[in-house]
Every structure is written in C-alpha cells, then in structure tokens.
Design a protein around this motif. Structure first.
Motif, PDB file in Angstrom:
ATOM      1  N   GLU A 208       0.443   2.754 -11.414  1.00  0.00           N
ATOM      2  CA  GLU A 208       0.777   2.103 -10.144  1.00  0.00           C
ATOM      3  C   GLU A 208      -0.288   2.389  -9.088  1.00  0.00           C
ATOM      4  OE1 GLU A 208       4.933   2.658  -8.909  1.00  0.00           O
ATOM      5  OE2 GLU A 208       5.530   2.527 -11.010  1.00  0.00           O
TER       6      GLU A 208
ATOM      7  N   LEU B  96       0.179   1.579  -1.974  1.00  0.00           N
ATOM      8  CA  LEU B  96       0.771   2.851  -2.418  1.00  0.00           C
ATOM      9  C   LEU B  96      -0.299   3.938  -2.466  1.00  0.00           C
ATOM     10  CD1 LEU B  96       3.369   4.266  -3.552  1.00  0.00           C
ATOM     11  CD2 LEU B  96       2.524   3.702  -5.832  1.00  0.00           C
TER      12      LEU B  96
ATOM     13  N   ARG C 119      10.175   6.785  -3.519  1.00  0.00           N
ATOM     14  CA  ARG C 119       9.077   6.404  -4.407  1.00  0.00           C
ATOM     15  C   ARG C 119       7.744   7.008  -3.963  1.00  0.00           C
ATOM     16  NH1 ARG C 119       6.101   1.201  -4.409  1.00  0.00           N
ATOM     17  NH2 ARG C 119       5.000   1.045  -6.405  1.00  0.00           N
ATOM     18  N   VAL C 120       7.509   7.075  -2.654  1.00  0.00           N
ATOM     19  CA  VAL C 120       6.216   7.565  -2.193  1.00  0.00           C
ATOM     20  C   VAL C 120       6.078   9.077  -2.434  1.00  0.00           C
ATOM     21  CG1 VAL C 120       4.687   7.797  -0.189  1.00  0.00           C
ATOM     22  CG2 VAL C 120       5.984   5.689  -0.525  1.00  0.00           C
TER      23      VAL C 120
ATOM     24  N   ASP D 231      -2.008  -0.577  -7.098  1.00  0.00           N
ATOM     25  CA  ASP D 231      -1.304  -0.880  -5.850  1.00  0.00           C
ATOM     26  C   ASP D 231      -2.014  -0.133  -4.710  1.00  0.00           C
ATOM     27  OD1 ASP D 231       0.443  -0.924  -3.670  1.00  0.00           O
ATOM     28  OD2 ASP D 231       2.242  -0.727  -4.903  1.00  0.00           O
TER      29      ASP D 231
END
Ligand code: SF4
Ligand code: SF4
Lengths: 307, 227
Positions: A94, A101, A56-57, A98
C-alpha cells in the motif's frame, strides 16, 4: 540464488508462544543454505486485525517502522506468520502505491527519525522456500519421508488473499502450499472446509473466543467427515495456536474432544530433513503442555528413543 | 460481550440453524435446544418484530464518503448480489451480514453500522473480497467502518487491551511470564528474542508514534468513557 539472506521477522506468537517454529525454521533455512538475520528492535507487526481495524494510518506507520529496519540493512524480510505477512506485505504494497498514505506515514515516522523508502520486499517462509530454495532442492534434503502419513492442510488466509493484490495462488484452488507440504512424502487428505478461516483472525479471537472456536470445530468436523488425518499443517503460528491450543479450549467450552497434531510447515520440513523433534521442541506446543500429552509419534511415523 | 435473545429471534435462529446444519425433525424440545445453543454461544439476533423499521427518504451520503476516504473506496460498486454473505464463515454462525452492513452504509445509516456489535465478527478472511463480482472489497469496507466506529468511541475492551499491550511491551502477545522464557530455553533458543522484548528503545519509538498519530489518546479516551 544460493546463499540468499533474509531479515527474520519474528512477530509475537512465534518467539513468545511457539518458539519451536523459530528453532525449526533456523534448522530448515540453514540446511537449504539460506541465511536468517536478526531484526533487532522489530516490534509487533502490528496485529492486523486490531490495529488495521482501529486506525489504518497507525497500523501502516508501525508496520513501516519495521520495514525501515530491513531497508537500512538492504535485505528482504521473511516471516512465518500469515498475520505478520498481512501487515508487513500489505503495508509495503500500500505504501508503494498510495502516495497520500505514504506521506502521512513518513510524517509520523519523522518523529523517530525514520523514513519509509520502499526498497525491500517481504516474503513468507513458504514463498522463500518455494521460490528461492525450490521444491527439487527441498526434496533432495528429505531423508525421513512421511510415507503413509495422512496430512490435512490449513493454508490460512493472508498469505494468498486478497488474491488480486497478492497475485500468488488461486485462492479457490491453491496448490503452492500443498506442493511444498507434499515434498515431505506425506499423503495429502482433502476436506471440504480446508480453505475456510481458522476463526482467529480479524480480532475475533480476542473479541469472542467461542465464536472463533466454532470456525475451528467446523474445520475439524469437516476433516473427520472426510475420514480424518494424522496431522494438520499450517503456514501460520496464529492459526497453529487456534488449531492446537484451540483443542484444549474447545474441550473446556464445548466438551468436545479433538486430538490432532498441528505442525507449522517448517516443523514438518525439519522432521522430514531428519532433525529429531527434540532439536526444536515439537513437544512444547501448548496443546501438549496444557494437556500433559505428547505428539502421536507412532501416527507421525517417528521413532522416539525414550517413550 | 452481552447476550440479547428474544422470542422472535429464536424463530429466526431456527431457520438459520436448519439452513446451515443438517435438518433435524421438529420436536417439542427443539426450540429449547436452539435457545440453549444460542445462549451458550452468545449470538445476538434481531428482527423487524423487535425493532421498528427505519424510513429512508433521502439517503445521506456523508457516511459513504467517509468510508471511501478511510479505506473502502469501492463501496458504491455494490449491487447487492449477496455473494459476500454467501461466502462468509462469520455470517454462517452469527447475525453478522456483510451485505446488509454495506447496504445500510450506502443508505447513510451510520449509527446502525458503527454501533452494531456484530461488526466485530468479521475475521478478515478476504473470501468475500476474492469472490465479489464488483470489486467492492467488502473486507476493506468493513475495516474502514471499524476505523470510523473506533474514532467515535465504539471499541471492545479486549481489543483496547491488546492495543495497549503493543504500546506497553511492543507486542500484542508479549513475553510476559517467566514460563514463556523457559519455553524458549527448552527448545534451545536464547531466553529473550531480539525484538522489542529485548530492546526497550523500540517500545519508546512505538509510544512516540502512537502519540504523534493520536492513537494513544484514542485508547485513553475510551478508558475514560468507561469509567
Ligand atoms: S459480493 Fe460484492 S456486489 Fe455482491 S453484495 Fe457483496 S459487496 Fe455487494
Ligand atoms: S472477510 Fe469478513 S466479511 Fe468477508 S467473508 Fe471473511 S469473515 Fe466474512
């Protein structure tokens, strides 16, 4: 809101496999007075199915790198691909919400001297057309209405789902995409499986093309059970590839023959605005190239000079 | 992908098949037909007859914590209503059962979850996410489990190749043949678009990012494992 300009995020499938969509959107946006700016050095969005499933990163960092190109120029992004939209819009959202993140992503971006700032928005072509140009202006431009042509839709998934996050349309009873397509004058044909996935997403097409094609066949069978249509319209080139070239693959793997013309919504509008199919190369869709066929011009109500 | 078809799975498949499609009358040739159907589509099925059930005494919740951190924060909301699987187009044609995977994860059956080949049948259509009454966001949970699977070396080769293409060409679907450039010219566009296909600096940046996040190694390691 006239003369609004967008950075044009091309992605992979549009410029590398379905360039007719790239050309068609240029014609349509130009006709509507909306600018498309080159987004020099943009990469893969990156493919949300594979990259989102892998890490995801990394997914968010590569998407953020693309976003920073637009941030530097100060214009929003527009993309005509549900997959690119899923990466760029979702990552933008996101990263804006977030902090953890965002910190991780910015630490990664520092190695290429970039920073995600969260200053721009990402628009799907569909949203730019509906919200910026507006349906009434689009209707005014239609000089070749698809009167009497039966039109099935495949809205696809990621431009409207997840609905609570995207907050755009009701994903169980969507109407925005249908209304945009109906400006062409074509007759909307509903079918039971209109809203199911084409089968290509989530890295499934890459993992097991036959399973992916089963989704596609389910859609075609459902449409045929509803009486069939003359064409199917989608807002996504990856869905278009799956539905268009997928017909050739279905024939190969399952010995079932479907022949349905699949158009991206900007190709539909380019034709409705009076552009000739050759102006953007409608006949270069991979289905026609591989089968050595041509669009069913008569069904589409288009007169071709040479046959 | 490998095929694993057993006798009992044929029985199970018959039930699934008849539920999802128009019921056909029993006939002697029907099982053969199903078997052929399954073979042709490489569906992998298992049942308790093929595999002994796992005893669960005290669930180990470290896997759940890992999923929550990796992008599926709401997994513990799940009350197993089955709306997700009932909505799932991937589950309608394969043995992929999103509700089952979530339950297994909640019971701490990490290895079962991350090694299951069917984990990769989710098309991320988000239908389950839009319908889940408990806001579990099953799609995100599945993606988080996939992230963990990949970190532990479970990765399909075609996916790995696609990821490699992005590091090499900047695009998952690259402009890798002259015929694609010809296609562009045919529709009246410049032969090479202004993306990473034109700018090699962009590819260099992607490589630097992949090095920083360890993504390049993630893919390399898999390469070595396969050798
Ligand atoms: S729909 Fe939601 S609550 Fe119901 S089983 Fe699926 S994940 Fe659990
Ligand atoms: S997102 Fe995946 S699990 Fe959910 S309904 Fe779609 S294919 Fe099934």
């Amino acid at each position: 809101m006239a003369n609004k300009s967008f950075y044009h995020f091309l992605g992979c499938i549009i410029p590398h496999r379905y360039p007719s969509v790239e050309k068609a959107v240029k014609l349509v946006f130009n006709d509507l007075g909306m600018g498309l700016l080159d987004m020099d050095g943009a990469t893969c969005c990156p493919a949300p199915g594979v990259f989102g499933s892998f890490d995801r990163v990394t997914w968010a960092t590569i998407a953020a790198r693309n976003l920073t190109i637009a941030e530097a120029g100060g214009h929003p992004i527009t993309t005509g691909c549900n997959g690119c939209f899923a990466s760029l819009w979702d990552a933008n959202h996101e990263l804006k919400h977030d902090d953890e993140l965002r910190d991780a992503v910015n630490e990664n971006l520092a190695v290429v001297d970039r920073e995600f700032k969260g200053t721009i928005e990402v628009w799907h072509y569909v949203d730019a057309l509906v919200e910026i140009a507006g349906l009434s202006k689009i209707r005014e431009k239609v000089i070749r209405p698809f009167t009497g042509v039966r039109m099935a839709l495949h809205p696809g998934c990621h431009w409207m789902r997840p609905k609570n996050i995207k907050q755009k349309d009701d994903s169980e009873r969507p109407h925005i995409f249908r209304e945009l397509c109906e400006t062409s004058g074509a007759t909307y044909v509903p079918y039971k499986d209109e809203l199911i996935c084409c089968g290509a997403g989530g890295a499934v097409r890459t993992a097991d093309v036959k399973i992916a094609l089963e989704f596609t066949m389910q859609k075609f069978d459902s449409l045929n059970a509803a009486g069939g249509a003359d064409m199917m319209i989608t807002p996504c080139p990856f869905c278009e590839l799956q539905l268009d070239m997928g017909q050739v693959e279905i024939q190969k793997y399952f010995e079932k023959e479907y022949t349905l013309d699949i158009l991206h919504v900007v190709e539909l509008l380019a034709l409705a605005f009076g552009h000739e199919p050759d102006e953007f190369g409608l006949a270069t869709h991979l289905q026609y190239m591989q089968r050595k066929t041509a669009p069913a011009w008569e069904k589409l109500g288009i007169k071709m000079e040479e046959s | 992908m490998s095929c694993l078809i057993t006798k009992s799975s044929i029985e199970f498949a018959y039930i699934t098949y008849s539920r999802n499609r128009i019921l056909r009358p029993f006939g002697n040739g029907f099982k053969d037909e199903i078997q052929a159907h399954l073979r042709s589509r490489c569906i992998i099925l298992t049942s308790a007859e093929d595999k002994t059930a796992i005893d669960i005494d005290t669930p180990d919740d470290s896997f759940v914590q890992m999923i929550k951190k990796t992008g599926g924060p709401n997994i513990q909301n799940c009350y197993q209503c089955g709306t997700c699987s009932g909505s799932c187009p991937a589950g309608a044609r394969t043995n992929y059962l999103v509700r089952g995977i979530i339950r297994k994860a909640l019971l701490g059956l990490k290895e079962q979850c991350i090694s299951a080949p069917e984990l990769w049948y989710c098309t991320t259509c988000y239908t389950c996410t839009d319908r889940c009454p408990q806001d579990v966001k099953p799609t995100d949970v599945i993606k988080a489990i996939r992230n963990i699977a990949v970190a532990e070396g479970y990765m399909l080769e075609p996916h790995q190749k696609t990821a490699l293409k992005v590091l090499e060409a900047g695009h998952a679907v690259p402009l890798d043949k002259e015929s694609w450039e010809n296609l562009r010219e045919k529709v009246g566009l410049e032969r090479v678009p202004p993306n990473a296909s034109r700018y090699s600096e962009a590819i260099e940046e992607i490589k630097k990012i992949a090095k920083k996040t360890g993504f390049d190694k993630l893919i390399e390691e898999k390469k070595q494992k396969e050798e």
